[in-house]
Scaffold this active site. Structure first.
Site, PDB file in Angstrom:
ATOM      1  N   GLU A   1       0.863  -1.175   0.000  1.00 26.96           N
ATOM      2  CA  GLU A   1       0.000   0.000   0.000  1.00 26.96           C
ATOM      3  C   GLU A   1       0.899   1.225   0.000  1.00 26.96           C
ATOM      4  O   GLU A   1       1.893   1.248   0.741  1.00 26.96           O
ATOM      5  CB  GLU A   1      -0.902   0.035   1.232  1.00 26.96           C
ATOM      6  CG  GLU A   1      -1.909   1.177   1.141  1.00 26.96           C
ATOM      7  CD  GLU A   1      -2.922   1.191   2.294  1.00 26.96           C
ATOM      8  OE1 GLU A   1      -2.786   0.409   3.251  1.00 26.96           O
ATOM      9  OE2 GLU A   1      -3.840   2.009   2.199  1.00 26.96           O
TER      10      GLU A   1
ATOM     11  N   GLY B   1       2.608   2.287  10.928  1.00 29.99           N
ATOM     12  CA  GLY B   1       2.363   1.480  12.123  1.00 29.99           C
ATOM     13  C   GLY B   1       2.236   0.001  11.811  1.00 29.99           C
ATOM     14  O   GLY B   1       2.863  -0.842  12.449  1.00 29.99           O
TER      15      GLY B   1
ATOM     16  N   GLU C   1      -5.973  -3.275  12.371  1.00 23.71           N
ATOM     17  CA  GLU C   1      -5.609  -4.091  11.205  1.00 23.71           C
ATOM     18  C   GLU C   1      -6.578  -5.265  11.054  1.00 23.71           C
ATOM     19  O   GLU C   1      -6.964  -5.614   9.953  1.00 23.71           O
ATOM     20  CB  GLU C   1      -4.163  -4.605  11.316  1.00 23.71           C
ATOM     21  CG  GLU C   1      -3.100  -3.524  11.537  1.00 23.71           C
ATOM     22  CD  GLU C   1      -3.179  -2.347  10.587  1.00 23.71           C
ATOM     23  OE1 GLU C   1      -3.587  -2.527   9.425  1.00 23.71           O
ATOM     24  OE2 GLU C   1      -2.839  -1.219  11.011  1.00 23.71           O
TER      25      GLU C   1
ATOM     26  N   GLU D   1     -10.169   3.842   5.935  1.00 18.90           N
ATOM     27  CA  GLU D   1      -9.426   4.295   7.115  1.00 18.90           C
ATOM     28  C   GLU D   1     -10.323   5.002   8.138  1.00 18.90           C
ATOM     29  O   GLU D   1     -10.216   4.750   9.337  1.00 18.90           O
ATOM     30  CB  GLU D   1      -8.241   5.181   6.708  1.00 18.90           C
ATOM     31  CG  GLU D   1      -7.192   4.452   5.859  1.00 18.90           C
ATOM     32  CD  GLU D   1      -6.641   3.182   6.511  1.00 18.90           C
ATOM     33  OE1 GLU D   1      -6.873   2.957   7.710  1.00 18.90           O
ATOM     34  OE2 GLU D   1      -5.985   2.389   5.791  1.00 18.90           O
TER      35      GLU D   1
HETATM   36  N1  0A1 Z   1      -3.230   0.864   5.775  1.00 19.82           N
HETATM   37  C1  0A1 Z   1      -2.393   0.842   6.911  1.00 19.82           C
HETATM   38  C2  0A1 Z   1      -1.384   1.901   7.020  1.00 19.82           C
HETATM   39  C3  0A1 Z   1      -0.358   2.042   5.950  1.00 19.82           C
HETATM   40  C4  0A1 Z   1      -0.533   2.981   4.999  1.00 19.82           C
HETATM   41  C5  0A1 Z   1       0.417   3.229   4.053  1.00 19.82           C
HETATM   42  C6  0A1 Z   1       1.561   2.501   4.099  1.00 19.82           C
HETATM   43  O1  0A1 Z   1       2.522   2.760   3.196  1.00 19.82           O
HETATM   44  C7  0A1 Z   1       2.424   3.911   2.439  1.00 19.82           C
HETATM   45  C8  0A1 Z   1       1.741   1.519   5.049  1.00 19.82           C
HETATM   46  C9  0A1 Z   1       0.771   1.286   5.979  1.00 19.82           C
HETATM   47  C10 0A1 Z   1      -3.275   1.085   8.118  1.00 19.82           C
HETATM   48  O2  0A1 Z   1      -4.183   1.879   8.080  1.00 19.82           O
HETATM   49  O3  0A1 Z   1      -3.007   0.481   9.135  1.00 19.82           O
HETATM   50 ZN    ZN Z   2      -5.954   1.500   8.468  1.00 19.88          ZN
END
Ligand code: 0A1
Ligand code: ZN
Length: 875
Positions: A127, A267, A304, A326
């Protein structure tokens, strides 16, 4: 990184993908310097081929193309067009098989996006757009595919080979290599792909779902860390049960795996069935982790896990919809944490984060709606606005509908869109359709940026026994949005009698009262609500539990705030009344009021300390003065040193005046053991350590601080003492730091705390100390946690230290330029303090701006840094 200026991408340009990838078969031949990736895809046109052929566009970055074939025929150079970040096949058939072989170098990947090495193990972060650094693929979330993945690696160095789904095959190969094949039965976009290969310990457990299915839980950590996994596993099981009970959501795969890695940009990551976590959000035992760490780990594990439904089974159509997953998931994890700990404390902590950091973002050059219209670099949009304000917007729907109707809406959403990639509008429509309501005006929360302001006028008519509340709303302009249409704002309200009772509420036109708390819906620029049958002038309790992410100007006198501190029946508002009173006192002092402690504030402080019926965690919250960042947020021109000095003066005066009560609490709250990590014990430690922080700067206080440091058998008390000693430059603080280092230098997460406490110390000389920390042999610029603990703590958690000397701006710019060549995502995040240059006096403003201009002139800066710098200069 590219030579030309990065271009913006617009939501209005969205079109559905021209091709679907029905299946993908991936084979990774893993070696640190050269990994070969073979991808076999079944591709099918997603348009009517009778209308003419469309090109197939695959994304790819930093890949070496080895070979390509279509339906087993090699594709020569003339069969495709390749650029820095795309591979285009101009006239493919409507249905075909494509094989692409590429090579990558994981050992050179310092950006930690795509396939990289952490602690000698392979892991991935896809991601938002990391998959394109692994292989050529339509790397967009609306292309959902079934993945089968084979990992091949040396058995000795990489005995553990993991990917998404179920393990369907494994075996030995020549030369000491082995393989494992995984098949993921679910449809997923490329950003949820993951692999891990390494030498890791597995801590296993299991969970029986509500329908009786056995799920294997596997937590992978470095050998030696097995004793720090218990809390994470317990948290996972609680989250799984909670999602069944509260949202009716059951886990779908046979195994749920979590891998902890030390080098991670964020995180954690919700990859389907194979979460990859920053080890900071997994590893904990009382000797090494603070209470705050324990609570955060539980929250991130839950976050998560909840994504499995809100994000994975139902994902985003495009990255403009990021808050769909999110915002909703943060809302869900905050409900969970409130249920596991304390509703009021969780609400106070969430709102503090929102008001100190998200409000600043919403008022700054990067302000964007929770569904942005455009972006240059999507990695810059993992923001407090998308996450925290996004959660507040979902919370408002919950407040407007009530819990039962909200659940009907979420049930419909999950049922209607399972297996799809959808938009925030689909989410809102499910809420509407399930309940027969119209949220058209409410949708403006998704479209308009900026923090609305709500001003209140009140009038009491004693003869008519009528009370009138007139609410006005407005919202300041934000970049690209000069005018705002009115929002729909739920203002949860009660009226308190002078005796502190919440009065029955009957609005004009109603025949009988409907409870003592009402959600007033403010949806016009100005609106008056008339309450009937009010026997005497009340004190209004407004925006209860912070029912909307707005700035409220309630028009309260100091006396009314003091009344609310003692009589509010809403815990959040009772705390907030204290914050508003303290804020006022501090701002008056900054503006030149005589340097003496405000009597009202001191009396309120004393009353709270004396009331032994109160929950210790809430008392700790109430004793805390508003943070420096929040005070800054409330001033037109920010003077960070004056804010720091004044807040320190008020703290010292309160400590002096209430020394005995603080010391008595400190003694009475000593925990005779056994050590427990539950809400009650954590609340008592929080209050005791809040008292310590007040006492350390007083005469004799540093001995108390040092004694606590020496006696502490847990990280919460140890850190609280260390912070108090170091931040007050108390005698023997160096000795404590030295001792801490010797004891913990082999534990990276604890060592991060050691770096952070020093970088956040506000006393003069902070910049020099931080420079020394960068030269420390344990500093490592490639490790994001270490960068955050040193540079991040200094520039974001130490406003007085950072703004004391403009040389710090040059220092930060130098660090950003250096970091950008290694890890653009982390570099762009560190920029935040410079972007708010317009909020400061002329000399600071110019010095900060000069550094932004300097960064922009550096050749080949990343699109991440380019976007933030150029927006902050042009806003
Ligand atoms: N989706 C994950 C957080 C996340 C977002 C971006 C990243 O790389 C750009 C890595 C992790 C969450 O919301 O926990
Ligand atoms: Zn998230």
């Amino acid at each position: 990184m590219s030579e030309s200026q990065p271009q913006a991408i617009y939501l209005k340009d969205y079109t559905p993908p021209d091709y679907r990838i029905e299946t993908i078969n991936l084979r990774f031949d893993l070696n640190p310097e050269v990994t070969t990736v073979t991808s076999r895809m079944e591709v099918r046109a997603n348009y009517d081929p009778a209308e003419g052929r469309r090109p197939l566009l695959l994304n790819g970055q930093e890949l070496e193309l080895v070979s390509m074939s279509m339906d087993h025929d090699p594709v020569g150079d003339e069969g495709y067009e390749i650029s820095d970040d795309t591979l285009v096949i101009p006239h493919p058939p409507a249905h075909f098989h494509l094989e692409v072989v590429t090579r990558i170098d994981p050992s050179a990947n310092t950006a930690l996006e795509g396939l990289y090495l952490s602690g000698g193990n392979f892991c991935t972060q896809c991601e938002a757009e990391g998959f394109r650094k692994i292989t050529y693929f339509p790397d967009r979330p609306d292309v959902m595919t079934r993945f089968t993945t084979t990992l091949i690696a040396d058995r000795k160095d990489y005995p553990v080979l993991l990917s998404n789904g179920d393990r369907i095959d494994s075996g030995e190969l020549a030369g000491g290599r082995h393989y494992v094949t995984w098949h993921d039965p679910s449809l997923k976009p490329s950003y949820l792909f993951a692999l891990v290969a390494g030498d890791l310990a597995c801590v296993a457990d299991c969970f029986t779902t509500m329908s009786g299915k056995e799920v294997k839980l596997e937590l992978y950590v470095q050998y030696g860390n097995e004793d720090k996994t218990g809390h994470a596993i317990r948290s996972l099981k609680k989250a799984m049960r909670w999602d069944e009970e509260v949202y009716g959501r059951e886990y779908d795969l046979n195994t749920y795996m979590i891998v902890a890695v030390d080098d991670f940009n964020m995180g954690a990551m919700e990859n389907k069935g194979l979460n990859i976590f920053n080890s900071r959000f997994v590893l904990a035992k009382p000797e090494t982790a603070t209470d705050m760490d324990f609570v955060n780990i539980e929250g991130v594990i839950a976050h998560e896990y909840f994504h499995n439904w809100s994000g994975n089974r139902i994902t985003c159509r495009d990255w403009f919809q990021l808050s769909l997953k999110e915002g909703f998931t943060v809302f869900r994890d905050s409900q969970f944490t409130a249920d596991m700990t304390s509703l009021a404390v969780k609400r106070i902590d969430d709102v503090s984060l929102l008001r100190t950091r998200q409000f600043a973002e919403d008022a700054g050059p990067m302000a964007h709606p929770i569904r942005p219209d455009s972006y240059v670099e999507i990695n810059n949009f993992y923001t407090l606005t998308i996450y925290e304000k996004g959660a507040e917007v979902v919370r408002m729907i919950h407040t407007l509908l009530g819990p039962e109707r909200f659940r009907k809406g979420s049930d419909l959403y999950f049922e209607r869109h399972d297996g799809q990639a959808v938009t925030t509008d689909d989410f809102v429509r499910a809420m509407e359709d399930a309940n027969g309501v119209d949220l058209s005006q409410f949708r403006r929360w998704y479209e308009q940026a900026g923090t609305p302001k709500v001003e209140v006028e009140r009038a009491y008519d004693a003869a008519a026994k009528q009370y009138r509340l007139t609410l006005h709303q407005s919202c300041p302009p934000t970049p690209g949005q000069l005018q705002k249409a009115p929002f729909e704002i739920p203002v949860k309200t009660a009226l308190l009698s002078r005796e502190g009772a919440a009065l029955p509420l009957r609005l004009a036109g109603e025949s009988q009262a409907g409870g003592s708390e009402r959600v007033l819906v403010l949806n016009e620029p100005e609106q008056t609500f008339i309450f009937e049958g009010i026997p005497a002038e009340p004190v209004p309790s407004l925006l209860r539990a912070f029912s909307a992410p707005v700035k409220l100007e309630g028009g309260y006198s100091d006396e009314e705030l003091a009344f609310l501190m003692g009589n509010e029946t809403d815990d959040f508002n009772r705390w907030d009344a204290g914050q508003q009173l303290a804020l006022r006192v501090i701002v008056r002092l900054i503006e030149g009021a005589p340097r003496e402690l405000d009597r009202g504030l001191s009396a309120a402080f004393g009353k709270i300390l004396a009331d032994d019926r109160l929950d210790p965690a809430l008392v700790a919250e109430a004793l805390a003065l508003p943070p420096e960042e929040y005070i800054a947020e409330c001033m037109d021109e920010v003077d960070p040193l004056a804010i720091h000095e004044t807040r320190r003066f008020v703290r010292a005066a309160l400590a002096e005046t209430h020394r005995e009560a603080l010391a008595a609490h400190y003694t009475a709250l000593a925990d005779p053991g056994p050590y427990r990590v539950d809400a009650g014990a954590m609340g008592r430690r929080r209050l005791r350590n809040a008292c310590l922080a007040y006492l350390v700067p007083l005469e004799g206080g540093s001995e108390r601080g040092f004694a606590q440091y020496e006696a502490a058998g847990n990280m919460t008390d140890s850190m609280a003492a260390l912070v108090a000693l170091v931040h007050n430059a108390a005698p023997r603080h160096d000795e404590a730091l030295q001792h801490f280092y010797e004891r913990w230098h082999e534990d990276p997460l604890v060592l991060d705390k050691w770096f952070a406490v020093q970088a956040a110390a506000p006393a003069p000389g902070a910049l020099e100390r931080v420079k020394q920390l960068l030269d420390h042999p344990d500093f490592n610029i490639r490790n994001p946690n270490r960068v955050r603990s040193v540079i991040g703590s200094f520039v974001m958690r130490n406003p007085a230290g950072f703004h004391r000397d403009p040389a710090a701006y040059t220092f930060l710019a130098d660090q950003i330029v250096n970091l950008d060549s290694l890890n653009p995502q982390v570099a762009a995040r560190m920029l935040d303090p410079l972007t708010h240059w317009k909020r400061y006096d002329e000399s600071r403003r110019n010095a900060m701006k000069e550094q932004l201009v300097r960064i922009l002139r550096v050749p080949r800066i990343s699109s991440d840094v380019y976007e933030v710098v150029s927006k902050s200069l042009n806003a």
